[in-house]
Each structure stands twice: as C-alpha cells, then as structure tokens.
Scaffold this motif. Structure first.
Motif, PDB file in Angstrom:
ATOM      1  N   ARG A  76      48.479   5.863 -16.499  1.00  0.00           N
ATOM      2  CA  ARG A  76      47.819   4.816 -15.710  1.00  0.00           C
ATOM      3  C   ARG A  76      46.374   4.701 -16.174  1.00  0.00           C
ATOM      4  O   ARG A  76      45.790   5.650 -16.660  1.00  0.00           O
ATOM      5  CB  ARG A  76      47.876   5.165 -14.230  1.00  0.00           C
ATOM      6  N   GLU A  77      45.823   3.522 -15.955  1.00  0.00           N
ATOM      7  CA  GLU A  77      44.408   3.278 -16.219  1.00  0.00           C
ATOM      8  C   GLU A  77      43.868   2.458 -15.065  1.00  0.00           C
ATOM      9  O   GLU A  77      44.442   1.418 -14.722  1.00  0.00           O
ATOM     10  CB  GLU A  77      44.239   2.521 -17.539  1.00  0.00           C
ATOM     11  N   SER A  78      42.825   2.954 -14.447  1.00  0.00           N
ATOM     12  CA  SER A  78      42.233   2.299 -13.275  1.00  0.00           C
ATOM     13  C   SER A  78      43.276   2.058 -12.184  1.00  0.00           C
ATOM     14  O   SER A  78      43.285   1.018 -11.529  1.00  0.00           O
ATOM     15  CB  SER A  78      41.567   0.982 -13.675  1.00  0.00           C
ATOM     16  N   GLY A  79      44.196   3.008 -12.035  1.00  0.00           N
ATOM     17  CA  GLY A  79      45.204   2.935 -10.982  1.00  0.00           C
ATOM     18  C   GLY A  79      46.403   2.061 -11.285  1.00  0.00           C
ATOM     19  O   GLY A  79      47.322   1.965 -10.475  1.00  0.00           O
ATOM     20  N   LYS A  80      46.423   1.442 -12.452  1.00  0.00           N
ATOM     21  CA  LYS A  80      47.524   0.551 -12.818  1.00  0.00           C
ATOM     22  C   LYS A  80      48.276   1.126 -14.018  1.00  0.00           C
ATOM     23  O   LYS A  80      47.672   1.798 -14.857  1.00  0.00           O
ATOM     24  CB  LYS A  80      46.991  -0.834 -13.183  1.00  0.00           C
ATOM     25  N   PRO A  81      49.591   0.861 -14.110  1.00  0.00           N
ATOM     26  CA  PRO A  81      50.337   1.317 -15.291  1.00  0.00           C
ATOM     27  C   PRO A  81      49.684   0.802 -16.572  1.00  0.00           C
ATOM     28  O   PRO A  81      49.102  -0.282 -16.593  1.00  0.00           O
ATOM     29  CB  PRO A  81      51.721   0.706 -15.108  1.00  0.00           C
ATOM     30  N   LEU A  82      49.789   1.582 -17.625  1.00  0.00           N
ATOM     31  CA  LEU A  82      49.239   1.143 -18.908  1.00  0.00           C
ATOM     32  C   LEU A  82      49.914  -0.144 -19.364  1.00  0.00           C
ATOM     33  O   LEU A  82      51.101  -0.349 -19.103  1.00  0.00           O
ATOM     34  CB  LEU A  82      49.471   2.222 -19.970  1.00  0.00           C
ATOM     35  N   PRO A  83      49.183  -0.997 -20.056  1.00  0.00           N
ATOM     36  CA  PRO A  83      49.804  -2.199 -20.616  1.00  0.00           C
ATOM     37  C   PRO A  83      50.944  -1.813 -21.562  1.00  0.00           C
ATOM     38  O   PRO A  83      50.924  -0.737 -22.163  1.00  0.00           O
ATOM     39  CB  PRO A  83      48.664  -2.870 -21.390  1.00  0.00           C
ATOM     40  N   ARG A  84      51.900  -2.675 -21.716  1.00  0.00           N
ATOM     41  CA  ARG A  84      53.086  -2.397 -22.533  1.00  0.00           C
ATOM     42  C   ARG A  84      52.729  -1.923 -23.946  1.00  0.00           C
ATOM     43  O   ARG A  84      53.372  -1.034 -24.488  1.00  0.00           O
ATOM     44  CB  ARG A  84      53.957  -3.644 -22.594  1.00  0.00           C
ATOM     45  N   ASP A  85      51.702  -2.494 -24.563  1.00  0.00           N
ATOM     46  CA  ASP A  85      51.336  -2.112 -25.928  1.00  0.00           C
ATOM     47  C   ASP A  85      50.507  -0.829 -25.997  1.00  0.00           C
ATOM     48  O   ASP A  85      50.095  -0.419 -27.074  1.00  0.00           O
ATOM     49  CB  ASP A  85      50.614  -3.259 -26.636  1.00  0.00           C
ATOM     50  N   GLU A  86      50.287  -0.184 -24.882  1.00  0.00           N
ATOM     51  CA  GLU A  86      49.548   1.077 -24.830  1.00  0.00           C
ATOM     52  C   GLU A  86      50.409   2.239 -24.350  1.00  0.00           C
ATOM     53  O   GLU A  86      50.117   3.385 -24.625  1.00  0.00           O
ATOM     54  CB  GLU A  86      48.338   0.954 -23.896  1.00  0.00           C
ATOM     55  N   GLY A  87      51.439   1.965 -23.556  1.00  0.00           N
ATOM     56  CA  GLY A  87      52.193   3.013 -22.871  1.00  0.00           C
ATOM     57  C   GLY A  87      53.613   3.135 -23.344  1.00  0.00           C
ATOM     58  O   GLY A  87      53.941   2.625 -24.389  1.00  0.00           O
TER      59      GLY A  87
END
Length: 77
Positions: A41-52
């Motif tokens: 997660r980043e800033s409480g949100k799931p990572l963007p598809r191209d990052e996670g």
C-alpha cells in the motif's frame, strides 16, 4: 516479514525477482534495516497495478534497491 516467515538469520543475501524478469540482490545488512520493507500500500491505498501487488522499498538506499512487482523472494545462504 523475514522472522514471521521462519527465516533464520544471518543469511548471505536475498534474491528478489520481479514480474518482468528483473532480478535484484540485497545483502543481509540491508535486508534487516528497519527501513527495508515489502509494501502493498501507499498512502493507505493499494499500489497501482504497474507498481504492485507488492514492492520492495529500501528508504536508506537509492532507487536501484526499490524493486516493483515482486514475484519471488529467495533467501541465499
């Protein structure tokens, strides 16, 4: 994360494999630093598809150690 998954220390290094085939290695000393994390997660949100879905973050090191889209973490002794 390492202790929670039964990884005994010390070890030589971690071999990190990403979705695109990239392979990085981090030494034991870097792997056990408190600012080395596997983030989903980043800033409480799931990572963007191209990052996670997960990524290795090593805040004390340059971007070379920041590996995205992890598929495997292997402990090398």
């Amino acid at each position: 994360m390492l202790a929670a998954n039964g990884v005994a220390t010390p070890f030589k290094e971690l071999k990190i494999t990403a979705y695109d085939g990239y392979v990085g290695r981090i030494s034991y000393d870097i792997a056990v630093m408190p600012d080395t994390i596997v983030a989903s997660r980043e800033s409480g949100k799931p990572l963007p598809r191209d990052e996670g879905p997960v990524r290795l973050v090593v805040a004390s090191q340059d971007g070379f150690y920041w590996i995205r889209m992890l598929t495997r973490i292997e402990v090398l002794r």
